[in-house]
Scaffold this active site. Structure first.
Site, PDB file in Angstrom:
ATOM      1  N   TYR A 169       0.848  -1.203   0.000  1.00 36.91           N
ATOM      2  CA  TYR A 169       0.000   0.000   0.000  1.00 36.91           C
ATOM      3  C   TYR A 169       0.873   1.239   0.000  1.00 36.91           C
ATOM      4  O   TYR A 169       1.852   1.311   0.735  1.00 36.91           O
ATOM      5  CB  TYR A 169      -0.915   0.027   1.237  1.00 36.91           C
ATOM      6  CG  TYR A 169      -2.366  -0.036   0.820  1.00 36.91           C
ATOM      7  CD1 TYR A 169      -2.915   0.997   0.073  1.00 36.91           C
ATOM      8  CD2 TYR A 169      -3.161  -1.133   1.130  1.00 36.91           C
ATOM      9  CE1 TYR A 169      -4.229   0.923  -0.359  1.00 36.91           C
ATOM     10  CE2 TYR A 169      -4.468  -1.202   0.701  1.00 36.91           C
ATOM     11  CZ  TYR A 169      -5.008  -0.170  -0.041  1.00 36.91           C
ATOM     12  OH  TYR A 169      -6.289  -0.239  -0.474  1.00 36.91           O
ATOM     13  N   GLU A 228      -0.625   4.799  -0.655  1.00 33.36           N
ATOM     14  CA  GLU A 228      -1.453   5.988  -0.935  1.00 33.36           C
ATOM     15  C   GLU A 228      -0.633   7.253  -0.741  1.00 33.36           C
ATOM     16  O   GLU A 228       0.133   7.361   0.223  1.00 33.36           O
ATOM     17  CB  GLU A 228      -2.668   6.016  -0.002  1.00 33.36           C
ATOM     18  CG  GLU A 228      -3.740   5.031  -0.417  1.00 33.36           C
ATOM     19  CD  GLU A 228      -4.970   5.082   0.480  1.00 33.36           C
ATOM     20  OE1 GLU A 228      -4.941   5.798   1.502  1.00 33.36           O
ATOM     21  OE2 GLU A 228      -5.947   4.388   0.159  1.00 33.36           O
ATOM     22  N   ASP A 282      -5.695  13.337 -25.462  1.00 38.76           N
ATOM     23  CA  ASP A 282      -5.713  11.937 -25.043  1.00 38.76           C
ATOM     24  C   ASP A 282      -5.023  11.162 -26.161  1.00 38.76           C
ATOM     25  O   ASP A 282      -5.624  10.900 -27.199  1.00 38.76           O
ATOM     26  CB  ASP A 282      -7.169  11.483 -24.855  1.00 38.76           C
ATOM     27  CG  ASP A 282      -7.273  10.001 -24.507  1.00 38.76           C
ATOM     28  OD1 ASP A 282      -6.244   9.303 -24.554  1.00 38.76           O
ATOM     29  OD2 ASP A 282      -8.396   9.563 -24.193  1.00 38.76           O
ATOM     30  N   THR A 313      -2.880   5.762 -22.302  1.00 44.76           N
ATOM     31  CA  THR A 313      -2.767   4.426 -21.745  1.00 44.76           C
ATOM     32  C   THR A 313      -1.320   3.999 -21.946  1.00 44.76           C
ATOM     33  O   THR A 313      -0.597   4.601 -22.744  1.00 44.76           O
ATOM     34  CB  THR A 313      -3.656   3.410 -22.500  1.00 44.76           C
ATOM     35  OG1 THR A 313      -3.313   3.474 -23.895  1.00 44.76           O
ATOM     36  CG2 THR A 313      -5.123   3.722 -22.334  1.00 44.76           C
ATOM     37  N   LYS A 343      -1.175   0.162 -25.179  1.00 46.60           N
ATOM     38  CA  LYS A 343      -1.481   0.064 -26.611  1.00 46.60           C
ATOM     39  C   LYS A 343      -0.164   0.119 -27.394  1.00 46.60           C
ATOM     40  O   LYS A 343       0.631  -0.793 -27.262  1.00 46.60           O
ATOM     41  CB  LYS A 343      -2.494   1.137 -26.978  1.00 46.60           C
ATOM     42  CG  LYS A 343      -3.833   0.882 -26.253  1.00 46.60           C
ATOM     43  CD  LYS A 343      -4.865   1.961 -26.460  1.00 46.60           C
ATOM     44  CE  LYS A 343      -6.117   1.624 -25.649  1.00 46.60           C
ATOM     45  NZ  LYS A 343      -7.102   2.720 -25.650  1.00 46.60           N
ATOM     46  N   ARG A 390      -1.241  -2.803 -18.620  1.00 48.06           N
ATOM     47  CA  ARG A 390      -2.491  -2.040 -18.676  1.00 48.06           C
ATOM     48  C   ARG A 390      -2.415  -0.918 -17.637  1.00 48.06           C
ATOM     49  O   ARG A 390      -2.166  -1.184 -16.457  1.00 48.06           O
ATOM     50  CB  ARG A 390      -3.706  -2.917 -18.334  1.00 48.06           C
ATOM     51  CG  ARG A 390      -3.810  -4.202 -19.090  1.00 48.06           C
ATOM     52  CD  ARG A 390      -5.211  -4.756 -19.051  1.00 48.06           C
ATOM     53  NE  ARG A 390      -6.051  -3.992 -19.928  1.00 48.06           N
ATOM     54  CZ  ARG A 390      -6.038  -4.089 -21.244  1.00 48.06           C
ATOM     55  NH1 ARG A 390      -5.242  -4.953 -21.839  1.00 48.06           N
ATOM     56  NH2 ARG A 390      -6.814  -3.344 -21.971  1.00 48.06           N
TER      57      ARG A 390
HETATM   58  C1  LIG Z   1      -8.201   2.990 -24.899  1.00 46.18           C
HETATM   59  C2  LIG Z   1      -8.512   4.406 -24.717  1.00 46.18           C
HETATM   60  C3  LIG Z   1      -8.847   4.940 -23.454  1.00 46.18           C
HETATM   61  C4  LIG Z   1      -9.153   4.110 -22.227  1.00 46.18           C
HETATM   62  O1  LIG Z   1      -8.276   3.211 -21.805  1.00 46.18           O
HETATM   63  P1  LIG Z   1      -8.688   2.091 -20.738  1.00 46.18           P
HETATM   64  O2  LIG Z   1      -7.374   1.741 -20.160  1.00 46.18           O
HETATM   65  O3  LIG Z   1      -9.345   1.008 -21.508  1.00 46.18           O
HETATM   66  O4  LIG Z   1      -9.606   2.705 -19.740  1.00 46.18           O
HETATM   67  C5  LIG Z   1      -9.024   6.306 -23.346  1.00 46.18           C
HETATM   68  N1  LIG Z   1      -8.899   7.109 -24.411  1.00 46.18           N
HETATM   69  C6  LIG Z   1      -8.617   6.633 -25.643  1.00 46.18           C
HETATM   70  C7  LIG Z   1      -8.521   7.589 -26.788  1.00 46.18           C
HETATM   71  C8  LIG Z   1      -8.429   5.268 -25.839  1.00 46.18           C
HETATM   72  O5  LIG Z   1      -8.205   4.806 -27.068  1.00 46.18           O
END
Ligand SMILES: *Cc1c(COP(=O)(O)O)cnc(C)c1O
Length: 399
Positions: A45, A47, A198, A224, A227, A233
């Site tokens: 933990y 936090e 994003d 993220t 990807k 993840r």
């Molecule tokens: C995949 C994605 C997310 C969210 O990711 P998670 O880890 O699945 O919550 C947010 N924004 C965009 C543009 C994405 O492609």
């Protein structure tokens, strides 16, 4: 010991190793990332944040954090290096969605207006879907793509002038072209909006200089790590130094509890890997392979949205074939090819059926696929589509 659980894991490993993975948001992590994520750090933990007087934070709420403090600082430093930035970094978001939740929480009040890309044309659920917290909490407005599938920057700028949104958001989950962040930054500056990017899908490309960088232009950048960055993840938030305190407190205690130090370790390993020449070579191949495959589909007479791709993915528009994305996804699943259905610009079918599929090359490039391998898969997909009959979904078309 649960043999049942380990049996499932073995089955999933078998599935991953024997299918062709074309889901644009997936990848295969290294053995080192797996080791970090599967480590004893899951027990800890922590936090709060590593204490740094400069940030005025309170440090951790638990004892025994001496090691994870160093780990988290190390992770932060590596990500700054990956993106050549002195933006503040928060490595604690549990996912991309959690990163976006915290970013909105830091910058906005419920009811504030956001101008983002329309969901049907490639944005993510967290960019204002009515079923998501973003659509429920904020006043969402959407810019769109033009008839060729490219972002309509002029229309976006006009909307910004009339709406005067609190936040302009750029980034997508199913957009195959370069995003011109400067156009968004200009619109934001002109209208006094905050600008957030994003970059969840293209972050690996940004890291390897295969896509323009939003650093220096955006106030806040979320991503993220699983990807094209090929990490565990999870999520990351970058922001201008003056927003650091707001972002950190929006993550903890605003929207999360204890950070996942085993995932933070995996993120640090992924950053180390992203800093190697091998990663640049990999991302270069991902983009070249995506182009090769999209061109092959075009040569076979298929319609690729925007006529091609600049990144790791593209969309096939199946409208002319009469097939639905759902039908194609299911048929290919049976043949060991995994991809997902996706709406295409102007789609008249529901998001459950769709008239398109999304295809990405990040995962199979990790597995060593060459452009020639991807062209061969394009032909396998074509052969499968020829066996499907469009007639059966006349009813879906009306739905
Ligand atoms: C995949 C994605 C997310 C969210 O990711 P998670 O880890 O699945 O919550 C947010 N924004 C965009 C543009 C994405 O492609």
């Amino acid at each position: 010991m649960s043999s049942r659980v380990f049996d499932y894991i073995a089955q999933e490993e078998q599935r991953q190793q024997t299918t062709v993975e074309l889901i644009a948001s997936e990848n295969f992590v290294s053995a080192d990332v797996l080791r970090a994520v599967g480590s004893c750090l899951t027990n800890k933990y922590s936090e709060g944040y590593p204490a740094r007087r400069a940030l005025g934070n309170q440090g951790r709420y638990y004892g025994g954090c001496a090691v994870v403090d160093q780990l988290e600082e190390y992770c932060i430093a590596r990500w700054k290096e990956v993106f050549h930035t002195d933006y503040h970094v928060n490595v604690q978001p549990h996912s991309g969605s959690s990163a976006n939740l915290a970013a909105y929480f830091a910058l906005l009040q419920p009811g504030d207006s956001i101008l983002s890309m329309s969901l049907s044309n490639g944005a993510h659920l967290t960019h204002g879907s009515p079923v998501n917290f973003s659509g429920k909490l904020y006043d969402m407005h959407f810019y769109d793509v033009d008839e060729n599938g490219f972002i309509d920057y002029d229309a976006m700028a006009r909307m910004a002038r009339t709406l005067r949104p609190k936040l302009i958001l750029a980034g997508a989950s199913a957009y195959s072209r370069i995003i011109d962040y400067r156009r968004f930054a200009d619109a934001a500056r002109e209208t006094g909006a905050l600008f957030m990017v994003d970059m969840a899908h293209v972050a690996g490309l940004v890291a390897a200089d295969e896509h323009p960088s939003p650093f220096g232009l955006a106030d806040v950048i979320t991503t993220t790590t699983h990807k094209t960055l090929r990490g565990p993840r999870g999520g990351l938030i970058f922001c201008r130094p003056e927003l650091a305190k707001r972002i950190d407190s929006a993550v903890f205690p605003g929207t999360q509890g204890g950070p996942l130090q085993h995932v933070i370790a995996g993120k640090a390993v992924a950053a180390e890997e992203a800093l190697t020449p091998a990663f640049r070579t990999y991302i270069h191949a991902v983009v070249a392979n995506s182009r090769a495959m999209a061109d092959e589909f075009t040569a076979m007479g298929y319609k690729v949205v925007t006529g091609g791709t600049d990144n790791h993915m593209f969309l096939l528009d199946l409208t002319d074939t009469g097939l639905t994305g759902k039908q194609v996804q299911e048929a290919l699943d049976g043949a060991g090819i995994t991809l997902n259905k996706n709406c295409v610009p102007g789609d008249r079918r529901s998001p459950f059926q769709t008239s398109g599929v999304r295809i990405g090359t990040a995962a199979m490039t990790t597995r060593g696929y060459t452009a020639e391998d991807f062209r061969r898969v394009a032909h396998r997909i074509d052969a499968m589509l020829r066996t499907l009959s469009p007639a059966e979904n006349a009813a879906d078309k009306r739905a």
